[in-house]
Design an enzyme around this catalytic site. Sequence first.
Site, mmCIF file in Angstrom:
data_model
loop_
_atom_site.group_PDB
_atom_site.id
_atom_site.type_symbol
_atom_site.label_atom_id
_atom_site.label_comp_id
_atom_site.label_asym_id
_atom_site.label_seq_id
_atom_site.Cartn_x
_atom_site.Cartn_y
_atom_site.Cartn_z
ATOM 1 N N VAL A 58 0.809 -1.220 0.000
ATOM 2 C CA VAL A 58 0.000 0.000 0.000
ATOM 3 C C VAL A 58 0.842 1.271 0.000
ATOM 4 O O VAL A 58 0.300 2.365 -0.177
ATOM 5 C CB VAL A 58 -0.985 0.044 1.188
ATOM 6 C CG1 VAL A 58 -1.914 -1.146 1.172
ATOM 7 C CG2 VAL A 58 -0.247 0.165 2.520
ATOM 8 N N ASN A 84 -7.310 0.949 6.873
ATOM 9 C CA ASN A 84 -6.767 0.448 8.129
ATOM 10 C C ASN A 84 -5.253 0.263 8.107
ATOM 11 O O ASN A 84 -4.624 0.237 9.168
ATOM 12 C CB ASN A 84 -7.448 -0.890 8.464
ATOM 13 C CG ASN A 84 -6.754 -1.613 9.591
ATOM 14 O OD1 ASN A 84 -6.862 -1.238 10.753
ATOM 15 N ND2 ASN A 84 -6.022 -2.674 9.260
ATOM 16 N N TYR A 148 4.706 8.333 13.425
ATOM 17 C CA TYR A 148 3.358 7.755 13.463
ATOM 18 C C TYR A 148 2.334 8.800 13.882
ATOM 19 O O TYR A 148 1.282 8.951 13.246
ATOM 20 C CB TYR A 148 3.379 6.589 14.446
ATOM 21 C CG TYR A 148 2.068 5.865 14.640
ATOM 22 C CD1 TYR A 148 1.643 4.906 13.732
ATOM 23 C CD2 TYR A 148 1.288 6.105 15.764
ATOM 24 C CE1 TYR A 148 0.455 4.214 13.924
ATOM 25 C CE2 TYR A 148 0.102 5.409 15.973
ATOM 26 C CZ TYR A 148 -0.306 4.467 15.050
ATOM 27 O OH TYR A 148 -1.479 3.790 15.246
ATOM 28 N N ALA A 151 1.563 11.414 11.150
ATOM 29 C CA ALA A 151 0.773 10.869 10.045
ATOM 30 C C ALA A 151 -0.671 10.638 10.469
ATOM 31 O O ALA A 151 -1.612 10.916 9.711
ATOM 32 C CB ALA A 151 1.403 9.565 9.546
ATOM 33 N N LYS A 152 -0.887 10.145 11.685
ATOM 34 C CA LYS A 152 -2.248 9.895 12.150
ATOM 35 C C LYS A 152 -2.989 11.206 12.416
ATOM 36 O O LYS A 152 -4.208 11.292 12.207
ATOM 37 C CB LYS A 152 -2.226 9.027 13.408
ATOM 38 C CG LYS A 152 -1.758 7.595 13.159
ATOM 39 C CD LYS A 152 -2.632 6.858 12.158
ATOM 40 C CE LYS A 152 -2.315 5.376 12.108
ATOM 41 N NZ LYS A 152 -3.142 4.657 11.107
ATOM 42 N N ILE A 181 -4.406 -1.682 21.741
ATOM 43 C CA ILE A 181 -5.164 -2.872 21.380
ATOM 44 C C ILE A 181 -4.211 -4.066 21.350
ATOM 45 O O ILE A 181 -3.158 -4.014 20.718
ATOM 46 C CB ILE A 181 -5.836 -2.705 20.004
ATOM 47 C CG1 ILE A 181 -6.682 -1.426 19.962
ATOM 48 C CG2 ILE A 181 -6.659 -3.932 19.667
ATOM 49 C CD1 ILE A 181 -7.820 -1.371 20.954
ATOM 50 N N THR A 237 -14.222 11.849 14.648
ATOM 51 C CA THR A 237 -13.229 10.867 15.065
ATOM 52 C C THR A 237 -13.706 10.271 16.376
ATOM 53 O O THR A 237 -13.822 10.977 17.384
ATOM 54 C CB THR A 237 -11.846 11.503 15.250
ATOM 55 O OG1 THR A 237 -11.360 11.968 13.980
ATOM 56 C CG2 THR A 237 -10.849 10.492 15.807
#
Length: 249
Positions: A58, A84, A148, A151-152, A181, A237
């Site tokens: 991806v 995802n 991270y 980007a999020k 998680i 969100t």
Amino acid sequence: MNLGLTGKRVFVTGGTKGIGKAIANAFAAEGAKVAVCARVTEGIEGLLAGIQTISGDVTKAAERERMFAEASAAIGPIDILVNNAGGSNGGAISETAMDVFYEAFELNYFSAVHFSKLALPAMKSAGRGTIINISSIFGRESGGKATYNSAKAALISFTKALADETAKQGIRVNSIAPGSILHPTGNWQKRLDADPEGITEFVNRDIPAGRFGTPEEVADVVVFLGSDKASWVTGATLVVDGGQSKSNI
């Protein structure tokens, strides 16, 4: 509750393990036609029968175009897109090469932007569609690695911008911000195996619910957002974190 998802065509990126697999299975259990993509699709266990698997990277634009075309050919024009695919890399900003920042954005942000743009023509033609981006609580506040988090955070901003742009065309765009998680192939499992006492202390200190979340608990919220039961939810969100995040906004 009947979510009315029977026959809906769903494409999930990064859909062969962890949260992505749980999302794919949850939609399939509701009667949706589901395709997933991931770098590795051989030897996958736990996906429900009938879910189409497509292999590819991806982070590469040409691969995204090919995989989206294959998914559409396999199950039909996409009604629900779940972006995802993602992952964490790098370390301290001063010690992280720029190439690592670029890689983080290709994986966590640009892939979602590109797949969304690929999905929009069919959704606009149909006058309806849903895009759900999997972000993170660390896209909303500090914590974790800067590559991270940045980007999020960009993904959350993109979600709102695209939602506002497409609302009048019947397309809803939302994001989910999971907390920590636990699943067998994830980083938290590796950290738990390496330092069970330290991670247990972290959970007791930083997660009010007193435990890790599960991929299925994230998937349940995603499936709701994909259904018409969430018809008045767009540009949002939704935090799924057992109270972990510190932000009260």
